[in-house]
Design a protein around this motif. Sequence first.
Motif, PDB file in Angstrom:
ATOM      1  N   GLY A  18       0.795  -1.218   0.000  1.00  0.00           N
ATOM      2  CA  GLY A  18       0.000   0.000   0.000  1.00  0.00           C
ATOM      3  C   GLY A  18       0.827   1.267   0.000  1.00  0.00           C
ATOM      4  N   MET A  19       2.026   1.195  -0.571  1.00  0.00           N
ATOM      5  CA  MET A  19       2.914   2.351  -0.596  1.00  0.00           C
ATOM      6  C   MET A  19       2.839   3.047  -1.952  1.00  0.00           C
ATOM      7  SD  MET A  19       6.309   0.609   1.155  1.00  0.00           S
ATOM      8  CE  MET A  19       7.237   2.135   1.253  1.00  0.00           C
ATOM      9  N   SER A  20       2.927   4.351  -1.923  1.00  0.00           N
ATOM     10  CA  SER A  20       3.030   5.116  -3.161  1.00  0.00           C
ATOM     11  C   SER A  20       4.506   5.191  -3.545  1.00  0.00           C
ATOM     12  CB  SER A  20       2.476   6.524  -2.970  1.00  0.00           C
ATOM     13  OG  SER A  20       3.280   7.236  -2.036  1.00  0.00           O
ATOM     14  N   GLN A  21       4.770   5.659  -4.747  1.00  0.00           N
ATOM     15  CA  GLN A  21       6.171   5.824  -5.153  1.00  0.00           C
ATOM     16  C   GLN A  21       6.874   6.843  -4.260  1.00  0.00           C
ATOM     17  OE1 GLN A  21       5.949   6.811  -9.371  1.00  0.00           O
ATOM     18  NE2 GLN A  21       6.354   4.680  -9.942  1.00  0.00           N
ATOM     19  N   GLU A  22       6.143   7.865  -3.880  1.00  0.00           N
ATOM     20  CA  GLU A  22       6.713   8.890  -3.008  1.00  0.00           C
ATOM     21  C   GLU A  22       7.099   8.306  -1.654  1.00  0.00           C
ATOM     22  OE1 GLU A  22       3.938   9.171  -4.746  1.00  0.00           O
ATOM     23  OE2 GLU A  22       4.250  10.871  -6.094  1.00  0.00           O
ATOM     24  N   GLU A  23       6.224   7.434  -1.105  1.00  0.00           N
ATOM     25  CA  GLU A  23       6.507   6.814   0.199  1.00  0.00           C
ATOM     26  C   GLU A  23       7.699   5.874   0.113  1.00  0.00           C
ATOM     27  OE1 GLU A  23       2.106   6.659   2.321  1.00  0.00           O
ATOM     28  OE2 GLU A  23       2.577   5.210   0.720  1.00  0.00           O
ATOM     29  N   LEU A  24       7.772   5.114  -0.988  1.00  0.00           N
ATOM     30  CA  LEU A  24       8.910   4.209  -1.164  1.00  0.00           C
ATOM     31  C   LEU A  24      10.207   5.006  -1.294  1.00  0.00           C
ATOM     32  CD1 LEU A  24      10.099   1.394  -1.554  1.00  0.00           C
ATOM     33  CD2 LEU A  24       9.538   1.555  -3.988  1.00  0.00           C
ATOM     34  N   ALA A  25      10.146   6.124  -1.998  1.00  0.00           N
ATOM     35  CA  ALA A  25      11.325   6.979  -2.149  1.00  0.00           C
ATOM     36  C   ALA A  25      11.776   7.511  -0.787  1.00  0.00           C
ATOM     37  CB  ALA A  25      11.011   8.137  -3.089  1.00  0.00           C
ATOM     38  N   GLU A  26      10.815   7.884   0.026  1.00  0.00           N
ATOM     39  CA  GLU A  26      11.139   8.438   1.345  1.00  0.00           C
ATOM     40  C   GLU A  26      11.747   7.372   2.252  1.00  0.00           C
ATOM     41  OE1 GLU A  26       8.858  10.579   5.137  1.00  0.00           O
ATOM     42  OE2 GLU A  26       7.843  10.417   3.201  1.00  0.00           O
ATOM     43  N   VAL A  27      11.123   6.187   2.318  1.00  0.00           N
ATOM     44  CA  VAL A  27      11.607   5.122   3.200  1.00  0.00           C
ATOM     45  C   VAL A  27      12.969   4.599   2.749  1.00  0.00           C
ATOM     46  CG1 VAL A  27      11.135   2.796   4.062  1.00  0.00           C
ATOM     47  CG2 VAL A  27       9.270   4.438   3.848  1.00  0.00           C
ATOM     48  N   SER A  28      13.160   4.498   1.443  1.00  0.00           N
ATOM     49  CA  SER A  28      14.416   3.959   0.922  1.00  0.00           C
ATOM     50  C   SER A  28      15.504   5.017   0.811  1.00  0.00           C
ATOM     51  CB  SER A  28      14.194   3.324  -0.454  1.00  0.00           C
ATOM     52  OG  SER A  28      13.780   4.307  -1.395  1.00  0.00           O
ATOM     53  N   GLN A  29      15.123   6.287   1.032  1.00  0.00           N
ATOM     54  CA  GLN A  29      16.044   7.421   0.927  1.00  0.00           C
ATOM     55  C   GLN A  29      16.633   7.533  -0.489  1.00  0.00           C
ATOM     56  OE1 GLN A  29      18.801   6.745   4.179  1.00  0.00           O
ATOM     57  NE2 GLN A  29      17.465   7.827   5.609  1.00  0.00           N
ATOM     58  N   LEU A  30      15.780   7.258  -1.460  1.00  0.00           N
ATOM     59  CA  LEU A  30      16.127   7.436  -2.867  1.00  0.00           C
ATOM     60  C   LEU A  30      15.246   8.531  -3.438  1.00  0.00           C
ATOM     61  CD1 LEU A  30      16.270   3.670  -3.927  1.00  0.00           C
ATOM     62  CD2 LEU A  30      18.246   5.186  -3.639  1.00  0.00           C
ATOM     63  N   SER A  31      15.645   9.103  -4.541  1.00  0.00           N
ATOM     64  CA  SER A  31      14.826  10.155  -5.144  1.00  0.00           C
ATOM     65  C   SER A  31      13.594   9.538  -5.811  1.00  0.00           C
ATOM     66  CB  SER A  31      15.633  10.934  -6.183  1.00  0.00           C
ATOM     67  OG  SER A  31      15.883  10.136  -7.322  1.00  0.00           O
ATOM     68  N   ARG A  33      12.465  10.312  -8.658  1.00  0.00           N
ATOM     69  CA  ARG A  33      12.808  10.060 -10.062  1.00  0.00           C
ATOM     70  C   ARG A  33      13.502   8.704 -10.220  1.00  0.00           C
ATOM     71  NH1 ARG A  33      11.427   9.453 -14.820  1.00  0.00           N
ATOM     72  NH2 ARG A  33      12.999   9.801 -16.424  1.00  0.00           N
ATOM     73  N   THR A  34      14.324   8.325  -9.257  1.00  0.00           N
ATOM     74  CA  THR A  34      15.014   7.019  -9.293  1.00  0.00           C
ATOM     75  C   THR A  34      14.003   5.883  -9.210  1.00  0.00           C
ATOM     76  OG1 THR A  34      17.034   7.914  -8.280  1.00  0.00           O
ATOM     77  CG2 THR A  34      16.693   5.527  -8.118  1.00  0.00           C
ATOM     78  N   ILE A  35      13.031   6.030  -8.310  1.00  0.00           N
ATOM     79  CA  ILE A  35      11.979   5.011  -8.165  1.00  0.00           C
ATOM     80  C   ILE A  35      11.189   4.894  -9.468  1.00  0.00           C
ATOM     81  CG2 ILE A  35       9.882   4.343  -6.921  1.00  0.00           C
ATOM     82  CD1 ILE A  35      12.429   4.152  -5.240  1.00  0.00           C
ATOM     83  N   GLN A  36      10.854   6.033 -10.047  1.00  0.00           N
ATOM     84  CA  GLN A  36      10.085   6.028 -11.299  1.00  0.00           C
ATOM     85  C   GLN A  36      10.860   5.366 -12.429  1.00  0.00           C
ATOM     86  OE1 GLN A  36       9.379  10.263 -11.575  1.00  0.00           O
ATOM     87  NE2 GLN A  36       7.356  10.116 -10.579  1.00  0.00           N
ATOM     88  N   ARG A  37      12.145   5.633 -12.512  1.00  0.00           N
ATOM     89  CA  ARG A  37      12.983   5.049 -13.565  1.00  0.00           C
ATOM     90  C   ARG A  37      13.132   3.532 -13.384  1.00  0.00           C
ATOM     91  NH1 ARG A  37      16.333   8.083 -16.717  1.00  0.00           N
ATOM     92  NH2 ARG A  37      17.998   6.520 -16.554  1.00  0.00           N
ATOM     93  N   ILE A  38      13.254   3.103 -12.137  1.00  0.00           N
ATOM     94  CA  ILE A  38      13.390   1.668 -11.858  1.00  0.00           C
ATOM     95  C   ILE A  38      12.101   0.938 -12.191  1.00  0.00           C
ATOM     96  CG2 ILE A  38      13.650  -0.054 -10.019  1.00  0.00           C
ATOM     97  CD1 ILE A  38      15.640   1.924  -8.692  1.00  0.00           C
TER      98      ILE A  38
END
Length: 201
Positions: A18-31, A33-38
């Motif tokens: 139930g995580m958004s891309q923004e939440e995954l980026a925050e928890v993983s400490q990645l940008s 844009r990196t999450i979107q590209r992956i």
Amino acid sequence: MKNTELAKRIKALRSRKGMSQEELAEVSQLSLRTIQRIEGGETEARGDTLQRLAKALNISPDELIDWAENEDRGFLVVLNLSALSFIAFPILGIVVPLALWMLKKDKIKYVNETGKKLLNFQISWCILASFFTIFPMIIQIFHIGGSLFRAFQVFNLGAIEAFILMVPILYSVNLAFIIVNTIRSYNFQKVYYKPAIPFLR
């Protein structure tokens, strides 16, 4: 391993939690844009990025990689086994693998190469099978004046013996190739479908 396979796994795990891309980026400490590209398959998560994603998704990096490889392996096995449909009707041994190959040839590792070899073999096999089964009957029809009923009546003993002998041999050879290459695909080894006419290159 294709970027798209790992991307699908990461996206599926993120959605399941139930995580958004923004939440995954925050928890993983990645940008973001990196999450979107992956997830878009534009880049592949490696090293530290893979470690961070795995930790954020509460899964080990090896599990992420193994999932993608197992999906590849499973489809390769299905692709090879789909040729067993030739048992029901010879042409199905071409049509069914062709449909699967077209579906995934550019999406899963080794599918394009395996599919071409398998299809070339099955097409060649159908031609050979026709030579020993259909062609003798056609020749016999023309030889006796074009009567199908008469052809069955005078079909000589030698042709019948050839038919009875060759059909089980041809089917057994095809079956053996499919089984052996299914095992090879499962072990990520190159398939060996020869001899075959290279219709697809």
